[in-house]
Write a protein that holds these residues in place. Structure first.
Motif, PDB file in Angstrom:
ATOM      1  N   ASN A  24     -47.769  21.513  95.064  1.00  0.00           N
ATOM      2  CA  ASN A  24     -48.837  22.419  95.458  1.00  0.00           C
ATOM      3  C   ASN A  24     -50.005  21.584  95.944  1.00  0.00           C
ATOM      4  OD1 ASN A  24     -50.064  21.425  93.162  1.00  0.00           O
ATOM      5  ND2 ASN A  24     -49.570  23.203  91.910  1.00  0.00           N
ATOM      6  N   GLN A  25     -51.175  22.207  96.114  1.00  0.00           N
ATOM      7  CA  GLN A  25     -52.274  21.461  96.712  1.00  0.00           C
ATOM      8  C   GLN A  25     -52.810  20.368  95.808  1.00  0.00           C
ATOM      9  OE1 GLN A  25     -52.603  24.610  95.550  1.00  0.00           O
ATOM     10  NE2 GLN A  25     -54.723  25.179  95.169  1.00  0.00           N
ATOM     11  N   TYR A  26     -52.386  20.368  94.535  1.00  0.00           N
ATOM     12  CA  TYR A  26     -52.864  19.336  93.629  1.00  0.00           C
ATOM     13  C   TYR A  26     -51.998  18.084  93.700  1.00  0.00           C
ATOM     14  CZ  TYR A  26     -55.220  23.467  92.051  1.00  0.00           C
ATOM     15  OH  TYR A  26     -55.956  24.617  92.019  1.00  0.00           O
ATOM     16  N   TRP A 122     -49.508  31.079  86.123  1.00  0.00           N
ATOM     17  CA  TRP A 122     -48.768  29.828  85.939  1.00  0.00           C
ATOM     18  C   TRP A 122     -47.390  30.159  85.399  1.00  0.00           C
ATOM     19  CZ3 TRP A 122     -52.705  30.921  82.305  1.00  0.00           C
ATOM     20  CH2 TRP A 122     -52.290  31.044  80.977  1.00  0.00           C
ATOM     21  N   SER A 255     -50.359  28.351  89.796  1.00  0.00           N
ATOM     22  CA  SER A 255     -50.223  29.092  91.047  1.00  0.00           C
ATOM     23  C   SER A 255     -51.301  28.702  92.046  1.00  0.00           C
ATOM     24  CB  SER A 255     -50.304  30.596  90.762  1.00  0.00           C
ATOM     25  OG  SER A 255     -50.472  31.332  91.951  1.00  0.00           O
ATOM     26  N   ASP A 256     -50.898  28.475  93.294  1.00  0.00           N
ATOM     27  CA  ASP A 256     -51.863  28.252  94.370  1.00  0.00           C
ATOM     28  C   ASP A 256     -52.614  29.536  94.705  1.00  0.00           C
ATOM     29  OD1 ASP A 256     -49.681  26.017  96.251  1.00  0.00           O
ATOM     30  OD2 ASP A 256     -50.968  25.642  94.527  1.00  0.00           O
ATOM     31  N   THR A 259     -55.622  30.526  92.206  1.00  0.00           N
ATOM     32  CA  THR A 259     -56.635  29.517  91.903  1.00  0.00           C
ATOM     33  C   THR A 259     -57.445  29.203  93.157  1.00  0.00           C
ATOM     34  OG1 THR A 259     -54.957  27.793  92.280  1.00  0.00           O
ATOM     35  CG2 THR A 259     -55.372  28.443  90.005  1.00  0.00           C
ATOM     36  N   GLY A 261     -58.317  26.300  94.410  1.00  0.00           N
ATOM     37  CA  GLY A 261     -57.954  25.108  95.163  1.00  0.00           C
ATOM     38  C   GLY A 261     -58.854  23.926  94.881  1.00  0.00           C
ATOM     39  N   PRO A 268     -56.608  21.170  88.462  1.00  0.00           N
ATOM     40  CA  PRO A 268     -57.226  22.424  88.912  1.00  0.00           C
ATOM     41  C   PRO A 268     -58.460  22.742  88.081  1.00  0.00           C
ATOM     42  CG  PRO A 268     -54.850  22.677  88.763  1.00  0.00           C
ATOM     43  CD  PRO A 268     -55.162  21.328  88.197  1.00  0.00           C
TER      44      PRO A 268
END
Length: 316
Positions: A24-26, A122, A255-256, A259, A261, A268
């Motif tokens: 994900n973006q993390y 999540w 979950s993207d 959240t 971002g 997160p």
């Protein structure tokens, strides 16, 4: 052939995790975890049939494994130190305060997780949990118990205190209540957007507890702020690290969609705030509990009592 009579041959065994790491973006692999190459050569005796070696040997880290690796060791160490150190809190009062915090943590957090997990805020990696009760894994319920213990045992080393009576100005109490309720109201507003859904529920869930704690003892907490900062910061930072590792390994996935971002040190922001808030609950709750009991008995926080039958925070 070697002198021992064995001829070593190399068998390439592919290592893979049974827990999928969903990007994900993390990101993944950004926290300095050791790199495991996709193929590792393992020498085996020539007499051993290579067909007996599993070509897809797994090395999973489960949620229970997170507890064993990262929570139980510091709990055992801090518990031993609290029991042995004369300057640490120990006895009926701090331990009963911890017991109360554990009960409250389980009762108050259970509806929270069972609301957010089915909403997809999540979820957990395949094979990462043993079983679930309602929508929450049993390891999560265990965490509701272990986190207060870990936080409290560190708190017992720090012993935040202030020589203040229970009489607190009414305006201070009202400001404390207003601050907590304001957080809850902000959370209620944030629920209207999918991207702030997790953050909104977190604020809405945390606000009432903070309103009670700050309304009751905000002035005392402010007087003890320096030692409280140490008591709160250390377990919070440690739990951030544990959470970051668990996310990195795919034990659970945030979950993207639910959240913002934004991230703090790769974590997160919602997760970072969760561990900060829950640590606040425990540290403030136990500290004020001991403060109230000491003041009711007319005992200063620095007064020692009978060492044979400890009842207060400083009784050994």
């Amino acid at each position: 052939m070697s002198p021992s009579g064995f001829r070593l041959s190399a068998v390439f065994v592919r290592l893979r995790s049974s827990v999928p790491t969903i990007p994900n973006q993390y990101g993944h692999g950004a926290i300095g975890l050791p790199f495991v190459p996709p193929f590792t050569a393992i020498p085996v005796p020539a007499g051993v049939p290579t067909a007996t070696v599993d070509p897809l040997m797994t090395v999973p880290l489960t949620y229970f494994g997170i507890h064993l690796a990262f929570l139980l060791p510091p709990i055992l160490i801090l518990g031993w130190l609290a029991f042995r150190r004369d300057r640490a809190w120990w006895g009926v009062r701090p331990l009963s305060g911890l017991g109360i915090m554990i009960v409250l943590a389980v009762v108050y957090t259970t509806p929270f997780t069972n609301r957010l997990i089915p909403a997809g805020v999540w979820w957990y990696g395949e094979g990462a949990v043993l079983a679930t009760v309602w929508h929450t894994p049993i390891e999560e319920y265990l965490f509701f118990v272990l986190q207060p213990i870990l936080t409290a045992l560190w708190l017992f080393q720090v012993r935040p205190t202030a020589d203040r009576s229970l009489a607190i100005p009414r305006t201070h109490r009202l400001l404390g209540v207003a601050g907590g309720l304001a957080i809850a109201v902000v959370g209620l507003v944030l629920l209207g957007d999918t991207a702030t859904y997790y953050l909104g529920w977190l604020f809405l869930w945390a606000g009432p507890v903070l309103a009670v704690q700050w309304g009751f003892g905000s002035t005392f907490l402010w007087d003890a702020r320096r030692s409280l900062l140490v008591a709160i910061a250390v377990p919070t930072l440690y739990l951030w690290l544990v959470d970051r590792i668990a996310i990195e390994l795919g034990v659970w996935v945030i979950s993207d969609a639910h959240t913002t971002g934004y991230a703090l040190l790769g974590l997160p922001i919602e997760e970072a705030l969760f561990f900060l808030v829950t640590t606040l609950f425990v540290v403030q709750g136990i500290t004020m509990y001991i403060w109230v009991l000491d003041r009711i008995d007319g005992v200063s926080a620095w007064t020692s009592a009978s060492p044979q039958f400890p009842t207060s925070s400083d009784d050994r």
